[in-house]
Design a protein around this motif. Structure first.
Motif, PDB file in Angstrom:
ATOM      1  N   ALA A 116       0.796  -1.256  -0.082  1.00  0.00           N
ATOM      2  CA  ALA A 116      -0.019   0.002   0.054  1.00  0.00           C
ATOM      3  C   ALA A 116       1.073   1.171   0.087  1.00  0.00           C
ATOM      4  O   ALA A 116       0.615   2.255  -0.553  1.00  0.00           O
ATOM      5  N   MET A 117       1.911   0.973   0.784  1.00  0.00           N
ATOM      6  CA  MET A 117       2.886   2.301   0.794  1.00  0.00           C
ATOM      7  C   MET A 117       3.582   2.528  -0.773  1.00  0.00           C
ATOM      8  O   MET A 117       3.661   3.592  -1.007  1.00  0.00           O
ATOM      9  N   HIS A 118       3.931   1.432  -1.331  1.00  0.00           N
ATOM     10  CA  HIS A 118       4.518   1.471  -2.862  1.00  0.00           C
ATOM     11  C   HIS A 118       3.457   2.092  -3.681  1.00  0.00           C
ATOM     12  O   HIS A 118       3.837   2.844  -4.383  1.00  0.00           O
ATOM     13  N   MET A 119       2.348   1.873  -3.509  1.00  0.00           N
ATOM     14  CA  MET A 119       1.282   2.082  -4.536  1.00  0.00           C
ATOM     15  C   MET A 119       1.199   3.719  -4.799  1.00  0.00           C
ATOM     16  O   MET A 119       1.250   4.268  -5.921  1.00  0.00           O
ATOM     17  N   VAL A 120       1.316   4.624  -3.730  1.00  0.00           N
ATOM     18  CA  VAL A 120       1.369   6.007  -3.571  1.00  0.00           C
ATOM     19  C   VAL A 120       2.447   6.425  -4.642  1.00  0.00           C
ATOM     20  O   VAL A 120       2.450   7.102  -5.443  1.00  0.00           O
ATOM     21  N   PHE A 121       3.757   5.795  -4.396  1.00  0.00           N
ATOM     22  CA  PHE A 121       4.733   6.074  -5.072  1.00  0.00           C
ATOM     23  C   PHE A 121       4.617   5.818  -6.729  1.00  0.00           C
ATOM     24  O   PHE A 121       5.353   6.215  -7.490  1.00  0.00           O
ATOM     25  N   GLN A 122       4.186   4.354  -6.831  1.00  0.00           N
ATOM     26  CA  GLN A 122       4.057   3.770  -8.141  1.00  0.00           C
ATOM     27  C   GLN A 122       3.216   4.749  -9.054  1.00  0.00           C
ATOM     28  O   GLN A 122       3.434   5.407 -10.222  1.00  0.00           O
ATOM     29  N   ASN A 123       2.154   5.388  -8.475  1.00  0.00           N
ATOM     30  CA  ASN A 123       1.295   6.189  -8.947  1.00  0.00           C
ATOM     31  C   ASN A 123       1.825   7.670  -9.494  1.00  0.00           C
ATOM     32  O   ASN A 123       1.613   8.314 -10.498  1.00  0.00           O
ATOM     33  N   GLN A 124       2.812   7.911  -8.446  1.00  0.00           N
ATOM     34  CA  GLN A 124       3.468   9.298  -8.509  1.00  0.00           C
ATOM     35  C   GLN A 124       4.673   9.060  -9.737  1.00  0.00           C
ATOM     36  O   GLN A 124       4.768  10.105 -10.499  1.00  0.00           O
ATOM     37  N   VAL A 125       5.254   8.021  -9.818  1.00  0.00           N
ATOM     38  CA  VAL A 125       6.131   7.900 -11.066  1.00  0.00           C
ATOM     39  C   VAL A 125       5.288   8.076 -12.459  1.00  0.00           C
ATOM     40  O   VAL A 125       5.667   8.646 -13.238  1.00  0.00           O
ATOM     41  N   VAL A 126       4.224   7.259 -12.710  1.00  0.00           N
ATOM     42  CA  VAL A 126       3.455   7.330 -13.855  1.00  0.00           C
ATOM     43  C   VAL A 126       2.870   8.686 -13.953  1.00  0.00           C
ATOM     44  O   VAL A 126       2.983   9.102 -15.117  1.00  0.00           O
ATOM     45  N   GLU A 127       2.428   9.484 -13.054  1.00  0.00           N
ATOM     46  CA  GLU A 127       1.893  10.886 -13.129  1.00  0.00           C
ATOM     47  C   GLU A 127       3.191  11.866 -13.442  1.00  0.00           C
ATOM     48  O   GLU A 127       2.961  12.480 -14.444  1.00  0.00           O
ATOM     49  N   HIS A 128       4.109  11.513 -12.855  1.00  0.00           N
ATOM     50  CA  HIS A 128       5.641  12.353 -13.191  1.00  0.00           C
ATOM     51  C   HIS A 128       5.860  12.225 -14.809  1.00  0.00           C
ATOM     52  O   HIS A 128       6.065  13.114 -15.401  1.00  0.00           O
ATOM     53  N   ILE A 129       5.877  10.931 -15.170  1.00  0.00           N
ATOM     54  CA  ILE A 129       6.034  10.416 -16.572  1.00  0.00           C
ATOM     55  C   ILE A 129       5.219  11.199 -17.442  1.00  0.00           C
ATOM     56  O   ILE A 129       5.293  11.909 -18.503  1.00  0.00           O
ATOM     57  N   LEU A 130       3.989  11.299 -17.091  1.00  0.00           N
ATOM     58  CA  LEU A 130       2.887  11.940 -18.107  1.00  0.00           C
ATOM     59  C   LEU A 130       2.832  13.361 -18.014  1.00  0.00           C
ATOM     60  O   LEU A 130       3.002  13.748 -19.068  1.00  0.00           O
ATOM     61  N   ASN A 131       3.439  13.917 -16.740  1.00  0.00           N
ATOM     62  CA  ASN A 131       3.492  15.294 -16.883  1.00  0.00           C
ATOM     63  C   ASN A 131       4.650  15.967 -17.424  1.00  0.00           C
ATOM     64  O   ASN A 131       4.533  17.048 -17.835  1.00  0.00           O
ATOM     65  N   HIS A 132       5.499  15.049 -17.552  1.00  0.00           N
ATOM     66  CA  HIS A 132       6.863  15.471 -18.079  1.00  0.00           C
ATOM     67  C   HIS A 132       7.349  14.745 -19.572  1.00  0.00           C
ATOM     68  O   HIS A 132       8.555  14.670 -19.886  1.00  0.00           O
ATOM     69  N   TYR A 133       6.287  14.090 -20.173  1.00  0.00           N
ATOM     70  CA  TYR A 133       6.502  13.367 -21.213  1.00  0.00           C
ATOM     71  C   TYR A 133       7.631  14.094 -22.288  1.00  0.00           C
ATOM     72  O   TYR A 133       8.352  13.213 -22.706  1.00  0.00           O
ATOM     73  N   GLY A 134       7.430  15.278 -22.570  1.00  0.00           N
ATOM     74  CA  GLY A 134       8.177  15.841 -23.563  1.00  0.00           C
ATOM     75  C   GLY A 134       9.715  15.911 -23.272  1.00  0.00           C
ATOM     76  O   GLY A 134      10.587  15.936 -24.159  1.00  0.00           O
ATOM     77  N   TYR A 135       9.960  16.079 -21.901  1.00  0.00           N
ATOM     78  CA  TYR A 135      11.326  16.188 -21.294  1.00  0.00           C
ATOM     79  C   TYR A 135      12.035  14.709 -21.216  1.00  0.00           C
ATOM     80  O   TYR A 135      13.066  14.559 -21.624  1.00  0.00           O
ATOM     81  N   ILE A 136      11.019  13.847 -20.942  1.00  0.00           N
ATOM     82  CA  ILE A 136      11.552  12.440 -20.800  1.00  0.00           C
ATOM     83  C   ILE A 136      11.653  11.858 -22.162  1.00  0.00           C
ATOM     84  O   ILE A 136      12.869  11.045 -22.082  1.00  0.00           O
TER      85      ILE A 136
END
Length: 139
Positions: A116-136
């Protein structure tokens, strides 16, 4: 067995069926899109407080993925960014997409108690990649 799918079959018109099939495919892979070897590195990177350092770290981790993982991630996230662009109609915000795909794309090799603790961070990683797609994924 080579199963031939008839995409003109009416059941594929329901977007939930297509999305469910994609999620199931990704979940059933022997190794997730983010390989087990990279899981802890991505979790550590998303926890970095400094936004520019966190951004560089995640971009470098994505670049370090094996080519098949990297290229699949690029195509998948490009599509997911397009889904988010239509959030007014489909109600799929960056956060919603991250909740749906986070645990499927990044998961630890062993399902331990801190899931459950990991899930927050797993979601944050996906969110980060979506929000910074052009940079990544610069073209």
């Amino acid at each position: 067995p080579d199963e031939q799918l008839d995409l003109d079959d009416g059941r594929w018109e329901d977007i939930h069926v297509v999305t469910g099939a994609l999620k199931l495919f990704l979940r059933e892979l022997p190794e997730p899109l983010v390989p087990f070897s990279h899981f802890d590195k991505f979790i550590a990177a998303i926890k970095i407080q400094d936004p520019s350092l966190r951004g560089r770290c995640i971009r470098d981790l994505v670049l370090s993925l094996p080519p098949a993982h990297h290229d699949t991630m690029k195509v998948l996230f490009h599509h997911l960014c397009r889904v988010v662009e239509h959030k007014e109609e489909n109600r799929m915000s960056v956060q919603s997409v991250a909740i749906v795909f986070g645990p499927t794309l990044l998961r630890p090799a062993s399902e331990e108690a801190s899931m459950a603790m990991h899930m927050v961070f797993q979601n944050q990683v996906v969110e980060h990649i979506l929000n910074h797609y052009g940079y990544i994924f610069p073209d």
